[in-house]
Structures are given as structure tokens and as C-alpha cells.
Design a protein around this motif. Structure first.
Motif, short mmCIF file in Angstrom:
data_model
loop_
_atom_site.label_atom_id
_atom_site.label_comp_id
_atom_site.label_asym_id
_atom_site.label_seq_id
_atom_site.Cartn_x
_atom_site.Cartn_y
_atom_site.Cartn_z
N LEU A 314 58.65 57.63 15.64
CA LEU A 314 58.00 57.99 14.38
C LEU A 314 58.16 56.86 13.36
CD1 LEU A 314 59.17 61.71 14.29
CD2 LEU A 314 56.78 61.03 14.12
N ASP A 315 59.35 56.30 13.32
CA ASP A 315 59.62 55.23 12.36
C ASP A 315 58.74 54.01 12.65
OD1 ASP A 315 61.04 54.28 10.12
OD2 ASP A 315 62.38 53.11 11.40
N LEU A 316 58.55 53.70 13.95
CA LEU A 316 57.68 52.57 14.32
C LEU A 316 56.25 52.82 13.84
CD1 LEU A 316 58.96 51.77 17.93
CD2 LEU A 316 59.12 50.29 15.90
N ASP A 317 55.87 54.09 13.77
CA ASP A 317 54.53 54.43 13.29
C ASP A 317 54.50 54.65 11.76
OD1 ASP A 317 53.42 54.26 15.79
OD2 ASP A 317 53.61 56.40 16.24
N GLY A 318 55.61 54.31 11.10
CA GLY A 318 55.66 54.43 9.64
C GLY A 318 55.83 55.85 9.13
N ALA A 351 66.04 68.59 17.79
CA ALA A 351 65.55 69.14 16.51
C ALA A 351 65.15 68.05 15.52
CB ALA A 351 66.63 70.02 15.89
N LEU A 352 63.99 68.22 14.94
CA LEU A 352 63.49 67.31 13.90
C LEU A 352 63.20 68.13 12.65
CD1 LEU A 352 60.92 65.24 15.98
CD2 LEU A 352 63.09 64.40 15.07
N ARG A 353 63.37 67.52 11.49
CA ARG A 353 63.03 68.20 10.25
C ARG A 353 61.99 67.39 9.50
NH1 ARG A 353 67.29 68.42 5.53
NH2 ARG A 353 66.61 66.24 5.39
N VAL A 354 60.87 68.05 9.25
CA VAL A 354 59.81 67.43 8.47
C VAL A 354 59.79 68.19 7.15
CG1 VAL A 354 57.31 67.18 8.34
CG2 VAL A 354 58.49 66.66 10.45
N SER A 355 59.90 67.48 6.03
CA SER A 355 59.90 68.20 4.75
C SER A 355 58.91 67.55 3.78
CB SER A 355 61.31 68.29 4.17
OG SER A 355 61.96 67.04 4.16
N PHE A 356 58.03 68.41 3.27
CA PHE A 356 56.94 67.98 2.39
C PHE A 356 57.35 68.14 0.93
CE2 PHE A 356 55.22 69.45 6.39
CZ PHE A 356 54.27 68.50 6.70
N GLY A 357 56.64 67.45 0.05
CA GLY A 357 56.94 67.56 -1.37
C GLY A 357 55.76 67.14 -2.21
N TRP A 358 56.04 66.89 -3.49
CA TRP A 358 54.97 66.67 -4.46
C TRP A 358 54.05 65.51 -4.10
CZ3 TRP A 358 54.38 62.13 -7.19
CH2 TRP A 358 55.46 61.26 -7.17
N SER A 359 54.57 64.49 -3.40
CA SER A 359 53.75 63.31 -3.11
C SER A 359 53.10 63.37 -1.74
CB SER A 359 54.62 62.05 -3.24
OG SER A 359 55.68 62.12 -2.30
N SER A 360 53.28 64.47 -1.01
CA SER A 360 52.73 64.54 0.36
C SER A 360 51.22 64.75 0.32
CB SER A 360 53.38 65.69 1.13
OG SER A 360 54.77 65.54 1.15
N ALA A 361 50.57 64.23 1.37
CA ALA A 361 49.11 64.34 1.45
C ALA A 361 48.71 64.60 2.90
CB ALA A 361 48.46 63.04 0.97
N ILE A 362 47.47 64.97 3.10
CA ILE A 362 46.98 65.31 4.44
C ILE A 362 47.13 64.13 5.41
CG2 ILE A 362 44.54 64.76 3.91
CD1 ILE A 362 45.79 67.68 6.14
N GLU A 363 47.05 62.90 4.88
CA GLU A 363 47.22 61.71 5.74
C GLU A 363 48.62 61.71 6.39
OE1 GLU A 363 46.13 61.54 2.55
OE2 GLU A 363 44.01 61.22 3.05
N ASP A 364 49.58 62.26 5.68
CA ASP A 364 50.95 62.32 6.23
C ASP A 364 51.00 63.28 7.42
OD1 ASP A 364 51.82 60.65 4.13
OD2 ASP A 364 52.09 62.37 2.81
N VAL A 365 50.24 64.36 7.31
CA VAL A 365 50.17 65.33 8.42
C VAL A 365 49.52 64.65 9.62
CG1 VAL A 365 49.15 67.51 9.21
CG2 VAL A 365 50.08 67.34 6.88
N HIS A 366 48.40 63.96 9.38
CA HIS A 366 47.68 63.31 10.49
C HIS A 366 48.56 62.24 11.15
CE1 HIS A 366 43.72 64.57 8.37
NE2 HIS A 366 44.21 65.53 9.14
N ALA A 367 49.22 61.43 10.34
CA ALA A 367 50.04 60.35 10.89
C ALA A 367 51.20 60.91 11.70
CB ALA A 367 50.56 59.46 9.77
N SER A 368 51.86 61.93 11.18
CA SER A 368 53.04 62.45 11.88
C SER A 368 52.64 63.18 13.16
CB SER A 368 53.85 63.37 10.98
OG SER A 368 53.03 64.38 10.44
N GLY A 370 49.92 62.64 14.88
CA GLY A 370 49.39 61.60 15.80
C GLY A 370 50.54 60.93 16.53
N SER A 371 51.58 60.61 15.81
CA SER A 371 52.73 59.93 16.40
C SER A 371 53.46 60.87 17.37
CB SER A 371 53.67 59.48 15.26
OG SER A 371 54.74 58.76 15.77
N LEU A 372 53.59 62.14 16.99
CA LEU A 372 54.26 63.11 17.87
C LEU A 372 53.45 63.33 19.15
CD1 LEU A 372 55.57 65.66 15.22
CD2 LEU A 372 56.98 64.39 16.86
N LEU A 373 52.13 63.28 19.03
CA LEU A 373 51.26 63.43 20.21
C LEU A 373 51.56 62.32 21.22
CD1 LEU A 373 48.88 64.75 21.71
CD2 LEU A 373 47.34 63.32 20.37
#
Ligand code: PMP
Length: 389
Positions: A314-318, A351-368, A370-373
């Protein structure tokens, strides 16, 4: 870059940054009586009011600290020591929920060392990560003397919300005291300080600066200061207030308070993320999925994809997320939260923890996702031996 680790620390909100900048430019010691000091004092009191509003509390109950770790230390040590000042109110029992943050768990251990008459016990949680209320009821009934109970409002790893109103009822009936660590819950669900005696908050989890926090204390609840020196904060926490940190904390508290739209947006992102995750890996396990959870948090495991491997990929994919377990000196320690929920070691190590907040956007969902796929495909790809067979 895709930052999905708001439960570790949430980036500074623009409102908070301008409050910090203004406070730094103002300067002044809030204890000085001249004009500059009064301006600094006004900044502190304005922030105190905003934080009190967030927790449905009186401004007078807010003590500023260096963060939630200090707040939890102050609450537990301060309550135990403060209770010695009354005759029949000495704290002799301490019940701490198994999924509390280490700043509560480690302090509870130290407390038992420092005050040998205090008997400690851990309160279990269900497989969904919710406190076992029956166990609390039984614990409160057993033994003599005043009890102190620590139950967080929601868990920082799974986001599972705890039934604080029910906990509070049992605690009040038993004449005990209640500490609620509201760090991950703040700004995500309504807080009600009237249900407890002590409440912990941290600025950097809501978009304020790091190094600022608060302990809210009910008027009349025992509390002995743990930092002594000047008489700041009614003698309960000596030291010149962190003016810039407090100003930024107040601005962040104000921003999250009116954040209905922001919460709905974050919940939508989290739900889209989990829906995509189920498409990618139907075998995924989402921890606490059947319990009430904070809108921001998704803690999950794809069996066979270890957190260590996933974090690197995930980190390699930013994409920046946390593992559900902690990594220290090269060893992965299984999360005490997942262990308390009865999750087996093999699964917990994924186990992984993904946590969203005020600056999160749909692009973050797509990127994460995509990388998990990609990662999921890699673990499912037949090995060379399989191909040869
Ligand atoms: N309690 C909880 C539930 C937390 O998640 C954290 C931060 N990880 C803390 C306390 C400690 O907060 P701080 O970083 O402000 O010391």
C-alpha cells in the motif's frame, strides 16, 4: 498520496492552522495581567468553551493537558490519590475494559503498584468488541470500597462504539467513578460528559495540533494534581498553557461540532470502501461489523494477506494506513483489542485499519481498493510449484 490513517493523527484543519497562527502572533502568558496576557487568556478561555460544547460539559470542567496520554494518567493517578483525602471514598477497585488504549492500561498497572490496596480487574468484550455489561455488573457488586471504571466511548482500532449510557447507569448505581476516553469518538458521535466523572480528549485526532489535549473533570470528583508548580488551571495542572496548541484544539473542536455533513460524507466513503473490499475479497473479515461503529473506521483482514506485506504494498502505491497489530523491533505484536475479541493470531496478523477523516476523498477509496486488489491477486496467484503440478 492517500492518507487513510486519521485515527493515528488527523491532518491539521485549515481553521485550526489559522487559530494556531493567530495565537503564536498574539503571544503572551495567559497568567500575566497586562494587555498581552489578557489577550492570551481570552484565547484559552474561548477554546475551553468550544471544547466544553463538544462534550456537552461546563467550561469549568476542562483542564488542558499535553494530550490524551497525560489526561488518562492524570485521571487515574489523580483520582486514586485524590480519593485518599476523603474518609470513606478511598478507591480500592479498578475495572478497566480490555480494549482500552495503552495509556489507560499501562497507567492502571502502575496504579496497582503505587497503591497496593487497589485491586485491578479487566472487563471483557464480546466477539463484536462491545463491553460485556453483565461482567461489569458482577464486578461492581463484588468486593468493598469505591470503584473506578474506565471504558472508552469508541475503540480506536475497530471504531466499535461502547454503550456508555448503560455503563454509566451501572457505575452510578454502584456509587463508582467513571473515566471515558473519548479520543476516537470526539466529533464522530455525540459526547455527553454528564454521564461520567472524567473524560479524555486529544486535539490531533480531530484535526487540531499534536501535543494538546484535555481532561474534563466533574465538579467534586476526586483529583490530585500530577504536575505541581505554578497555580495554573486552578492548581490542577501546573505549567504555562500551550497557547497555540489550545487555540488550534478549540478551533478543531468547533469545526467538528457542526460537522453533520462531514460525518455523512465520511460514512459514505467508508461504506464505499467496504463494499469495494467485499468485491475484491469476498472472504474479508470486517471486525465489529455487526456492532455500532464510528463512521470513520474500518478494521479488516483478508486471510493470507499479512498486514506487514499489505502495508509495504500500500505504501508503495502511496496509500497510508495502519496495521491492526503493532510492529516493534521487527516483531509484529498482535493487537490486544482483537485478542480480547477472540480473534485468532493468524487472522489478527492480517488486520489492517483504514480510517477516514475531514480531508478524505473518493480518490482515496479508489487508490486504496486498487492497491488491495493487486495485493489480493498476488496472494491468490498460483505458485511455480502449483503451475508445474
Ligand atoms: N486514547 C486513545 C483511544 C487513543 O487513540 C490515543 C492516541 N492513539 C490516546 C489515548 C493518546 O493520545 P495522545 O496522542 O494525545 O497522547
Amino acid at each position: 498520496m492517500h492518507y487513510l490513517d486519521h485515527n493515528a493523527t488527523s491532518p491539521l484543519r485549515p481553521e485550526s492552522l489559522s487559530a494556531v497562527t493567530h495565537a503564536v502572533a498574539t503571544g503572551g502568558n495567559p497568567s500575566s495581567i497586562h494587555a498581552r496576557g489578557r489577550a492570551a487568556r481570552a484565547i484559552v478561555e474561548d477554546a475551553r468553551e468550544k471544547i466544553a460544547v463538544l462534550a456537552n460539559a461546563d467550561a469549568a470542567s476542562v483542564i488542558f493537558t499535553s494530550g490524551a496520554t497525560e489526561s488518562n494518567n492524570l485521571a487515574l493517578f489523580g483520582a486514586a490519590e485524590g480519593s485518599l483525602e476523603g474518609d470513606d471514598s478511598r478507591i480500592t477497585r479498578l475495572f478497566v475494559c480490555a480494549i482500552e488504549h495503552s495509556s489507560v492500561l499501562a497507567t492502571a498497572d502502575k496504579l496497582a503498584e503505587r497503591f497496593p490496596w487497589i485491586r485491578g480487574a479487566t472487563l471483557p468484550v464480546t466477539a463484536q468488541g462491545v463491553i460485556d455489561l453483565e461482567a461489569l455488573r458482577v464486578s461492581l457488586r463484588e468486593g468493598k470500597g469505591r470503584a473506578l471504571v474506565a471504558v472508552m466511548a469508541a475503540n480506536n482500532e475497530t471504531g466499535v462504539v461502547q454503550p456508555i449510557a448503560d455503563v454509566s447507569k451501572l457505575v452510578r448505581e454502584a456509587g463508582a467513578l467513571l473515566l471515558v476516553d473519548a479520543v476516537p469518538a470526539a466529533g464522530k458521535i455525540a459526547l455527553d460528559f454528564s454521564l461520567c466523572d472524567y473524560m479524555t480528549l486529544s486535539a490531533h485526532k480531530i484535526g487540531g495540533p499534536q501535543g494538546a489535549g484535555a481532561l474534563l473533570v466533574r465538579n467534586g470528583a476526586p483529583l490530585s494534581p500530577q504536575l505541581v508548580g505554578g497555580g495554573q488551571q486552578k492548581g490542577l495542572r501546573a505549567g504555562t498553557e500551550n497557547l497555540a496548541g489550545i487555540a488550534g484544539f478549540g478551533a478543531a473542536a468547533h469545526a467538528v461540532r457542526g460537522g453533520e455533513g462531514e460525518r455523512a460524507r465520511i460514512a459514505h466513503l467508508r461504506d464505499q470502501f467496504e463494499a469495494a473490499l467485499k468485491q475484491i475479497a469476498p472472504e474479508v473479515v470486517v471486525f465489529g461489523a455487526d456492532a455500532a461503529r464510528l463512521c470513520s473506521t474500518s478494521c479488516f483482514a483478508i486471510p493470507g494477506l499479512t498486514a506487514q506485506t499489505a502495508l509495504i504494498g500500500l505504501d508503495l502505491d502511496g496509500v497510508m494506513v495502519s496495521s491492526g497489530s503493532t510492529c516493534s523491533s521487527g516483531k509484529v505484536a498482535i493487537s490486544h483489542v482483537l485478542t480480547a475479541m477472540g480473534v485468532q493470531g493468524d487472522l489478527a496478523s492480517c488486520a489492517l485499519r483504514v480510517s477516514f477523516g475531514w480531508s478524505s476523498a473518493i480518490e482515496d477509496v479508489h487508490a486504496s481498493t486498487g492497491s488491495l486488489l493487486k495485493l489480493r491477486e498476488r496472494i491468490r496467484a498460483p505458485s511455480l510449484n502449483d503451475r508445474a503440478a
